[in-house]
Each structure stands twice: as C-alpha cells, then as structure tokens.
Enzyme design. Structure first.
Site, PDB file in Angstrom:
ATOM      1  N   THR A 502     -15.111  71.102 -51.597  1.00 39.54           N
ATOM      2  CA  THR A 502     -16.043  72.085 -52.133  1.00 39.54           C
ATOM      3  C   THR A 502     -15.243  73.182 -52.813  1.00 39.54           C
ATOM      4  O   THR A 502     -15.254  74.330 -52.385  1.00 39.54           O
ATOM      5  CB  THR A 502     -16.954  72.606 -51.011  1.00 39.54           C
ATOM      6  OG1 THR A 502     -17.470  71.475 -50.303  1.00 39.54           O
ATOM      7  CG2 THR A 502     -18.134  73.391 -51.568  1.00 39.54           C
ATOM      8  N   HIS A 503     -14.481  72.786 -53.803  1.00 38.22           N
ATOM      9  CA  HIS A 503     -13.631  73.718 -54.524  1.00 38.22           C
ATOM     10  C   HIS A 503     -14.022  73.683 -55.995  1.00 38.22           C
ATOM     11  O   HIS A 503     -13.255  73.263 -56.837  1.00 38.22           O
ATOM     12  CB  HIS A 503     -12.149  73.354 -54.346  1.00 38.22           C
ATOM     13  CG  HIS A 503     -11.713  73.302 -52.907  1.00 38.22           C
ATOM     14  ND1 HIS A 503     -10.530  72.725 -52.504  1.00 38.22           N
ATOM     15  CD2 HIS A 503     -12.289  73.761 -51.778  1.00 38.22           C
ATOM     16  CE1 HIS A 503     -10.408  72.837 -51.181  1.00 38.22           C
ATOM     17  NE2 HIS A 503     -11.469  73.459 -50.716  1.00 38.22           N
TER      18      HIS A 503
END
Ligand SMILES: Cc1cc2nc3c(=O)[nH]c(=O)nc-3n(C[C@H](O)[C@H](O)[C@H](O)COP(=O)(O)OP(=O)(O)OC[C@H]3O[C@@H](n4cnc5c(N)ncnc54)[C@H](O)[C@@H]3O)c2cc1C
Ligand code: SF4
Lengths: 573, 258
Positions: A502-503
């Site tokens: 989740t970057h």
C-alpha cells in the site's frame, strides 16, 4: 438539505497518521481543530480478539469498505478502467488512525538523492540518462532541510534502530530514540551473508517498540511482544506506533480538538481562490453537513486527496496528452519483485514469531548508491529480510515443481512450514507522463461521486531493475546456505489482483514551480493558499523504501506551515 | 476515545497481560497504554487451556454443535467434503480436510457476509477486462460455489457415469485437475479455474483458520505444522536458535483465560 455548522479555524479531512500529527501539533498551540473521519472510532480495546488471521488478514476487517468506494484501474489509456471489486494490490485504511493502525511500522527516511533526483541524475550521468517520458523532478526541498522533521516523527513514534549511523543513507542529527529490535537467527544469517559480500547491513527502523519508551509528549508505551499479528492487525499492546496511541491522545488532551467520526467528506467548498469549507455526509444516517473553515487540510490518503481536488474542481487537472496541468500527475507505486526464497531441509526457524518491522536491509543497491552508467535504469531497491510472523493460511510456500494441492502439496507444505526464508527487493517507482490519476467516466461511489481512475503499468526501467536485483538477492540467499533456492527474476505487467504494497504515491506533488506541482514545500496548494494537501500524494516519485517515515516528516513540515499561515496568511514560499 | 484515557485497561486484555507479567506501569500515560518492562514474556506457565478440547487427553470429545449446515444442502455438503479431502487429504502427518471440518467451515463462510460479497464493490457495469484488472463478475461467491459443485458433479457423470462422491480417488483427482486447468466450464465466463482457486483457498482457510469458524477442529491443522495459534508473546523466544515447539492456543482459550 445540508445542516450548516458554525465556522472553525482548521478542518482536517481524514484521521490517519497525517490527520493525527497535524491535529496534535496545532491543538497543542491552542489552535482549534476539527477532524473529520469517515470511518469508526478505534481503540486498543478493540483488538482483544485480534489474533485472527481469517478475519483481519484474509477478510480485511480494518480496511476500507469497498462496497462504498473503490478505485478503477487500467494499465494503459487504451484500456477501459475497471473497478477493483475486491482487495488486491493494496489495502486502504478507514476508521480512526487510518492505515496507520494496520501498517507494519517499517519506518525509513528517503535518501538525499531522492529529493534532488533530477539534478543529481543529470549531474552524474548527463541529461540523456533520463528516458523520454520519465517525469522525475526535484522535490523543492532537500534532505537536510527535512532532517529535523524526520527526527520529530521518529521521536514521537519512538522508532527503534541501530544506534550508530548507517552507511549510504542520509546523515542523522540524532540516533534513533530506541535501540534496535531483537536480532533473530535469520537476521544474523542475513547480516553475515551480506557482510561477506561486502555490503552494509543495518537493522530495519521499526515503529514496533524495541523497549518501553516515553516520548516528548509524555506518552509511555510498552515494548513489542513479537506476536506475529502485526501487518493488517491492530496492536492491543500499543507497542506499534499508530495515531491512536501516539498523536491523537495529545490532541484530545489539549482541549482544542474536536473529532467527528462517521463524517465522509464529499466536497471541498471554495470560491475559486480559496476554500470556504467542506461538505460531508454521515455514512450511517445519510445526513449532510456543511462545515465552513478558515483552513482545509486534506489528509485522506493519496486517492481521496486527488479525488476531492478533482471532483471539487480545485487546481488544474493533469492532461497526459499535453503533459500540462498538475492534479493527478506523477502517480507512482512500489516495484516489488526479484526475491529469492531458500528452503532448508534440516533447519527450523521460529517463523510464527515476528513483528511488522523486524528485519535487516542493505542500502547498497538503493537510490544512486551504485553506479548506473552501464545500467538501463535509474534508482534501485532496498534489499532485505524480514520476520513479520508467518501465519498459516497465507504462507504455504513449497519448492518449485511441487503440486499446489493434494497429497504432495500437503506433505511438502508441512515439511517446510517453518523452514524457509526470503530475501526480497523493494524497488523504487519512477513517474511517467502516461501514469496518472483522474476521474473515472463510468463508475461512482455510494454518494454518486466518480471514482478515481489509475492508469499505471510497470515499465522497461522496472523490469531491468528487478532482473538486476534478482541476481543480488539470489547471491545473498546462496550465502545463507539453503538446501534449495527459488527465485523470481521477471516482472510482468502491473496486476491489481495479488497484494504488493500500500505504497501509492503522487497525484498532488510538491515542488518549487506552480506549473509542475500542486503544492509547495509546506504542502500548501499553489492555487488555493488556505488548502494543504498532505501525504504520499506529494511525492514526485517513490523511492525504494516504505513511505511513512517521509510522509510523517512532511506532515510535521506542513503543521509548521499551517501555524505560520494562520498568523500571517499568504503564500509560505 | 474516552476509554483511551483510562489508566486501567479493562480486565482480560493483552495489556493486562503486560501488567501482570511485567512490572510497573509507566509514568504519565496519556494514551492509556500500559507501559511496563516485560520480564514475563513468553508465557509457558499459562494454564493448559487447550486441555479440555485436546483429543490426546483421553476424554470423550463433546459433540460439535457447530457442525451442521446453514447454507449447503446435503448433496452440496458431500461434494464439498469429497473435493476438499482430495485437496488436503488425511495422511501420516495427520487429519485431512474432512476430519478438520473444512466443509462446515466453507458452508458457514458462504452463508455470511463474505459469501454475499458484502464489503466489495458491486456496482455495474460488470465488464470483462484484462486479467490484470481482476474479478468482474456480478455473481455472488456463494452462488458461484453452488454452480461449481454442480459442474463437478455433471463432469463426473459425463466422464464416469457416477456422481463425484462415488468416484475413486484417482478419478476425483482427474476431475479436479481438469477443473483447475479450466476445462470444465461453470457458467458464462466463470471458468473451472476460478472456482477451483476459490475451493483451494477456502480449503486452506478451513484447515488453518481459528477453530471458532468451524474448521481446524481441535487445532489439529495447526498442530501438524507446529503453529502455536494465539499466544501472548514471543519476546523471549524470537531471538533463540532453538525451535520453540508450543501447544497451540485458540481465541476461545484467550477468552476463557484472560
Ligand atoms: C497493510 C499495510 C502495511 C503497511 N506497512 C507500512 C510500513 O511498514 N511502512 C510504511 O512506511 N508504510 C506502510 N504502510 C503505509 C502506511 O500505512 C501509510 O503510508 C500511512 O498510514 C498513510 O497515512 P495517511 O494519514 O496519509 O493516510 P491513511 O492512514 O490512509 O488515513 C487517511 C484517512 O482518511 C480517511 N478518509 C479518506 N477519505 C475520506 C473522506 N472523503 N472523508 C473523511 N475521511 C476520509 C480514511 O478513512 C483514513 O482514516 C502500510 C500500509 C498498509 C495498508
Ligand atoms: S508484533 Fe509487536 S508491534 Fe506488532 S502487533 Fe504484535 S506486539 Fe504489537
């Protein structure tokens, strides 16, 4: 009809790390702040039954409810984007603390190279090194300028790490506030192997506290228990730094902070020059409110920061054809791949134990720490080993050639259940002219607003980088002497199905030029001086590190800017 | 947030564990989080909470009232049992899917929010895209599952003139293999492959999820791989070279003892 509420000085949209940090910093100074969060309240008491892999890791208990809102995705602008109907590549936060509740806590600083990536790349290799269409740009701030803010975040969160300065990364003004996490057998093996190969390993900076710690706000937290239920879970011990156990209590104690949960912001209200407030809806009752405010801060993560600007028609939308406009520009991600897994026939590890940020990394192939003259890519990856706790539903790795079900699968997956290690590469992601965020023409959220649309793919730059890293991870794994090795050298197209990280970054990027960025280096919007857009949305590219250390630093920088703005008004730069 | 400000955690929390296994509670605790140097750590002396349910104790295991169906009919249950047992068969290592209650686990999951794709985006149009764009079906997971079971049974009839549950093990494997390869169609556009993946994933979930969900009976799934389940702390053993073999504990034990 929306209920109109009395005006407030500062309004924050989203109560994750950024919302929490800014709320604490401003309210401590006596500034009145209202925080709006679309999700539920949360506290450590909610995690009594948290060691439940099915509920939290497989069914995403803590993440955004996709039935209300998701994103749409396509690899190229020739495709029709489709909604991400169920979770895959990344997991979005919702509820008090946001994704800060269920993160790992791997807390790095980006490299000095990152902040001046364009200048430094040209300086060392010439302009030709930057391929056509790669839209890297300097951030409008340097590492040295950001250093005090990095430390501020680390000090509040109590980040654990090596006490001596690591090689090949930015200079620290002070050591980490707490000692490094426990060096486990697999970490020692990685350390020995990488040292032997001439690399510079250091303990992964961790927001899972290595020891009891009291931060400058007087908050005392207990040490990590290495419980193995960290990423995707909340920490009942409060050992993992999250907004609910660090910054939010400070804001609440100040007496100047009002928190409203179940408040989903749908519009930023503005007069074309400045924001006048926001409109929000209670997702449970459907009741609508209008909240006037002097300053509006977007802290609603990359996607909603950008979406709210676009749906509210604030700022110039990015146009990929002409390359002009800014809102939605330079969307980037994280390039994971090129890992090597070693299976051990007669060695068992306590793999069930671990913590989100328990690991070790080498900086030797990240950023511009190595010579790229003869390579077809720029930047690099962090190569690391981590022990996050292998839970049994998700972790059933078997050597190549083993069937994926039936008798042999069962026997082999049980044999290796506690016997395999992985050396992984977390790669940077460069922005391209044709990678961007805009509004989907078809799909809407539960309130009738268009979803954000991602147009993104991996490029040749990424494939070259991953192939390069795969050789390095395999060589390290070999030094760790497994019975057999499996490695993955190839990077396919970006696929929304498997979880990666989740970057997500970009879309409302920072810089020193209003024609190429959305916000200045205080995260203040060029086109609306009383709007601050804060988060990884401000990253002009993504580095080979997890983002939150840098996100936290930018949040402290923004908080300082907002306080200044409240006093003097006008553009801060 | 109000609870956050309390200095004392409610009884029965992990934070209380910190207090009892450790020492002093920290100074100014704004966050309400217990500070305390942990000296207790890995807690081996906890009451053996798994004893009452362990088959090794020799006591007669109580009837498992959880093992009835809330979604499947009898035939659907039987096909699921037969198929999951081939995916995770009983062997020298220990029980297979059937003895672990996997089919009941799957039944219960399909009957609930996950079976109805409740927390997923379900607005149309439902359009088939590229493989990189993921699922595009409008059909709920629990409906896909029933259609998949029927497809298995029909394929068995066609090939062997017998229902799936009456096939020999090798025949069952042959049907599951062609399902996995995508040779058996389930319904427009839903290939046997996507149903097979669902079946396989749910089988592993049923083997390894906390027993509270109906599978992993007596934590036997965990025991086969020395997975300790839900423990308070590994702080003491995480740095050790030796493998720490530990009797597993479940969430039920946690509720019962903390
Ligand atoms: C599983 C997982 C593991 C991770 N591990 C790491 C790690 O080890 N290291 C690292 O550096 N990073 C990690 N990350 C990333 C990290 O969690 C994020 O960088 C960080 O939490 C971002 O903080 P934020 O405040 O910008 O956004 P968020 O935490 O996403 O908070 C945004 C908040 O805004 C709310 N919101 C959104 N839209 C609206 C709206 N319209 N109205 C009202 N409220 C709204 C959301 O509900 C949410 O609470 C991980 C993320 C995940 C999901
Ligand atoms: S591993 Fe440590 S920080 Fe993470 S949830 Fe467990 S105790 Fe908390």
């Amino acid at each position: 009809m929306a209920t109109k509420l009395p005006r407030v000085p500062v309004l924050i949209v989203g109560m994750g790390w950024i919302g929490g940090i800014i709320a604490a910093e401003l309210s401590k100074q006596g500034i009145k702040v209202v925080g709006l969060e679309r999700g539920k309240p949360r506290s450590t008491e909610d995690y009594y039954m948290v060691h439940d892999e099915l509920r939290y890791a497989q069914r995403y208990e803590l993440m955004q409810d996709l039935s209300k809102e998701t994103i749409t995705f396509r690899n190229t602008s020739k495709m029709t984007a489709l909604p991400m109907r169920q979770y895959g590549a990344f997991l979005l936060g919702e509820g008090l603390g946001g994704a800060g509740i269920h993160w790992n806590g791997q807390t790095y600083r980006f490299l000095p190279y990152d902040f001046e990536i364009r200048s430094k790349t040209i300086e060392r290799y010439g302009k030709k090194k930057i391929p056509d269409g790669m839209t890297i740009q300097d951030w409008g701030i340097t590492y040295d300028e950001l250093e005090p803010y990095f430390y501020k975040f680390e000090e509040v969160a109590g980040i654990s790490g090596d006490q001596e300065q690591a090689a090949m990364v930015g200079k620290r003004s002070k050591p980490f506030p707490t000692k490094p996490m426990t060096k486990t057998p697999m970490i020692k093996m990685f350390e020995e192997a990488t040292k032997k190969l001439g690399y510079h390993p250091y303990m992964m900076p961790s927001a899972n506290l290595s020891e009891q710690y009291t931060n400058p706000d007087g908050i005392t937290r207990a040490p990590c228990q290495y419980c193995g239920y960290c990423e995707r879970f909340g920490c009942e011990y409060g050992a993992k730094a999250d907004p609910v156990v660090t910054v939010l209590p400070v804001a609440q104690k100040s007496g100047h902070f009002e928190l409203r949960e179940y408040a989903n912001v749908t519009d930023i209200l503005h007069d074309g020059k400045k924001a006048t407030g926001v409109k929000y809806v209670n997702p449970l009752t459907g009741q609508e409110y209008e909240q006037p405010a002097d300053v509006v801060i977007l802290a609603s993560y990359v996607f909603n920061n950008v979406r709210l600007l676009l749906t509210s028609k604030l700022g110039k939308p990015y146009d990929p054809n002409s390359g002009t406009g800014v809102v939605g520009k330079n969307y980037a991600y994280q390039t994971n791949g090129g890992s090597a897994t070693g299976f051990y026939d007669d060695k068992q590890f306590n793999l069930f134990a671990g913590a989100g940020a328990l690991g070790m990394e080498i900086p030797d192939f990240n950023g511009d720490n190595f010579d790229h003259s003869d390579l077809n890519f720029i930047h690099g990856a962090g190569i690391r080993i981590s022990q996050t706790g292998l839970r049994p539903i998700a972790n059933n790795s078997v050597p190549k050639g083993t069937p994926t079900w039936g008798k042999d699968f069962k026997a082999t997956s049980l044999k290796y259940a506690n016997n395999y290690l992985t050396v992984a590469a977390q790669g940077s992601s460069m922005p391209w002219r044709h990678h961007y965020l805009d509004l989907d023409p078809t799909y809407k959220d539960a309130y009738g607003k268009p979803l954000v649309r991602i147009t993104f793919d991996f490029e040749e730059q990424d494939r070259q980088m991953i192939a390069f890293m795969a050789d390095k991870t395999e060589a390290i794994m070999k030094e760790m002497k497994p019975s057999s090795i499996g490695s993955s050298k190839e990077l396919g197209p970006f696929n929304i199905v498997p979880y990666q990280s989740t970057h997500n970054t970009g879309g409302a990027i920072m810089g020193s030029d209003p024609s190429t960025s959305v916000v200045n280096n205080y995260l203040q919007m060029w086109d609306a001086e009383n709007v601050f857009v804060v988060g990884a949305s401000a990253f002009p590219h993504n580095s080979g590190y997890n983002p939150t250390g840098t996100v936290g630093a930018l949040a402290y920088r923004a908080a300082e800017g907002i306080a200044k703005y409240l006093k003097s008004g006008g553009s801060l730069v | 947030m109000a609870e956050q400000q309390k200095e004392q955690p409610p009884s029965g929390s992990r934070r209380q564990f910190l207090k009892y296994s450790g020492t002093a509670i920290g100074g100014l605790v704004v966050g309400g989080v217990i500070g305390g140097a942990i000296t207790g750590g890995f807690n081996k002396k906890k009451p053996a909470a798994n004893a009452p349910t362990s088959p090794q104790t020799g006591t007669q295991p109580a009837a498992d009232y959880n093992h009835a169906t809330m979604y499947f009919n009898q035939r659907q249950l039987q096909i699921t049992q037969a198929a999951t047992e081939r995916i995770f068969p009983k062997d020298d290592n220990g029980p297979g899917a059937n003895d672990l209650g996997v089919a009941y686990y799957i039944d219960h999951q399909l009957a609930g929010h996950w079976g109805f794709n409740a927390r997923e985006y379900r607005m149309g149009p439902f359009v088939k895209g590229e493989a990189t764009q993921g699922d595009y079906q409008s059909i709920n997971r629990n409906e896909v599952f029933l259609l998949g079971l029927t497809a298995i049974d029909n394929a068995s009839q066609k090939k062997y003139q017998k229902g799936f549950t009456d096939l020999a093990d090798e025949e069952k494997d042959a049907i599951l293999t062609s399902l996995e390869k995508g040779d058996i169609e389930v319904i427009n556009g839903i290939t046997g492959k996507s149903f097979f993946d669902l079946l396989r994933n749910m089988t592993l979930e049923g083997v390894y999820a906390d027993p509270l969900y109906g599978g992993n009976v007596n934590m036997e799934g965990w025991k086969m791989r020395n997975y300790p389940g839900n423990q308070m702390s590994y702080a003491k053993i995480v740095g050790e070279d030796a493998f720490a073999k530990t009797n597993p504990l479940s969430l039920h034990d946690h509720l019962a003892t903390h």
